[in-house]
Structures are given as C-alpha cells and as structure tokens.
Design an enzyme around this catalytic site. Structure first.
Site, short mmCIF file in Angstrom:
data_model
loop_
_atom_site.label_atom_id
_atom_site.label_comp_id
_atom_site.label_asym_id
_atom_site.label_seq_id
_atom_site.Cartn_x
_atom_site.Cartn_y
_atom_site.Cartn_z
CB SER A 1 14.04 24.06 -14.58
OG SER A 1 13.25 23.09 -15.25
CE1 TYR B 1 11.32 28.01 -17.07
CE2 TYR B 1 11.58 25.68 -17.56
CZ TYR B 1 11.38 26.69 -16.65
OH TYR B 1 11.24 26.39 -15.30
#
Length: 237
Positions: free
Chosen positions: A132, A146
């Site tokens: 990501s 995250y």
C-alpha cells in the site's frame, strides 16, 4: 501483452478486487493459475470457471495452512500475495486481537508463503506482494497499525531479493493508492478526502494494478527486484 504460457502461478487472495483482476490478467495471458480464497466459495468457483483457473480455500491468518497451500503446488513460476485486511481507528480503542490478526495476514503470511515458494521455485521466478502507498505516507489519524503492516513489506522484499537473487528470482512489492474495490469503492464516503491528496484525482482500476503485476512477473522485469512500486495517482508525491 505478457505471455505466461506454461507458467505455474499462484495468487493468494484472488477471489475479488485486485486479486480477481490479477487472476483474470494472468489467465488471459496463458498462465496456469491457482488462486486462494477465504470465505466466498460461490464467487471463487464462478471466477475459476470463467478463467479456467483453480480455486483453493485457505485462511491467510493460519501460518501452517499458508505453507501447506504453497507446498502443494510444487515448483511455482510466479507467486502473488494479495490477501490482506484493513483495521483502522483510534489505537487506544482498536481490538488488539484484530490488530494481531491483521499482522498475521498482512506480514507473516507473505513472508512464509515466499519462503516456502523459494524452496521449490523455478529459476527466473517472480514473487510479488500487494502492499500500500500507506507504507510511505499515512496522512490521517487511525492508520498506524495498517501502515506498520504495509511498511514491513518493504524490508521483506529487500531482504528476500538478496536471498533469492542468485537464482534470478525477483521479489517486489506493489503499493497501490485508492483502488475501486468493494473495500474502498470509488464513490465511497472517503473519496473526497483521498482524492484531495492525489495529483490524478480518481481511484485506480483493479486492472491497472494487475497490469503492473503482469509487468513485474514478465520477462522484461528480470532485473527488477527488491523494490516497492507505487501506483497511487500521486497520493504520496
């Protein structure tokens, strides 16, 4: 177009979203594709039938199951680990068990899958993990855990690229920004905020991420390894 004829390919987390697009792309380009799914068996079987691929149920939170799944498929030419989960919110309130499960799926599963694949992988093999852009930039609160799980992939691909380089096996991460999937729809409630950070103010299509995966898995990318490739419309620029 890339050519994956006679290539043994595994996509972990391939039944929907980015994973589904990768399965479709690799199958279209001639690959012998197997993909894993966690829960949606009907959807997985439908995708398998549409793409002439094989679906296997596997929980990426279970280390031994991940290892056994990879082991069963023998000498792979390409492995793509797309399975991932998202837990965001106030770190003082998030469930610690949910955070640990996210780390199991987002960090431990790719590592163990790649190591097991490396035991049998053919020379000139390809290992790709879907990370990501939040590995490099977390511009709003609530995303620490995250971001931690995604930034860990950068060190993993750099290290494993060294470990497997003598066999011409490449190891890379793809770091998407917002992608139009069920998890993050282009018309979702956070779209205006996310687009505000971007130079190209739209979500990516899943097939655009699949295109980068196909390039990294193809012959032209034989010298590309140990790198994290951002595809985020300038989110992190």
């Amino acid at each position: 177009m890339t050519d994956f004829t006679n290539k043994n390919i595994l996509v972990m987390g391939g039944s929907r979203g980015i994973g589904e697009a990768i399965v479709k792309r690799f199958a279209k380009d001639g690959g012998d594709v197997t993909f894993t799914y966690a829960h949606s068996s009907d959807r997985a079987e439908q995708l398998a039938a549409e793409t002439d691929s094989k679906a296997m149920q596997s929980d990426s939170a279970e280390r031994d199951g991940v290892i056994e799944t990879v082991k069963q498929l023998g000498a792979l030419d390409v492995i793509v680990v797309n399975a991932g989960v998202l837990e965001m919110g106030d770190p003082l309130e998030l469930d610690p068990d949910a955070i640990d499960r996210m780390i199991d799926i987002n960090v431990r599963a790719p590592y163990h899958a790649f190591v097991e694949a490396g035991r049998q992988m053919n020379e000139n093999g390809r290992m790709i993990v879907i990370g990501s852009t939040n590995a490099d930039r977390m511009p709003f609160p609530g995303g620490a855990a995250y971001a931690l799980s995604k930034s860990a992939m950068k060190g993993m691909v750099q290290g494993l690229a060294r470990d497997f380089g003598e066999r011409s096996i490449t190891v890379n991460a793809i770091q998407p920004g917002p992608v139009d999937t069920e998890m993050n729809p282009a018309d979702g409630p956070m779209k205006d905020m996310m687009h505000g950070f971007m130079a190209i103010k739209r979500h990516a299509r899943a097939d655009e991420i699949a295109g980068m995966a196909a390039y990294l898995a193809g012959e032209e990318a034989g010298i590309v390894t140990g790198a994290s490739h951002t595809i985020d419309g300038g989110f992190g620029a």
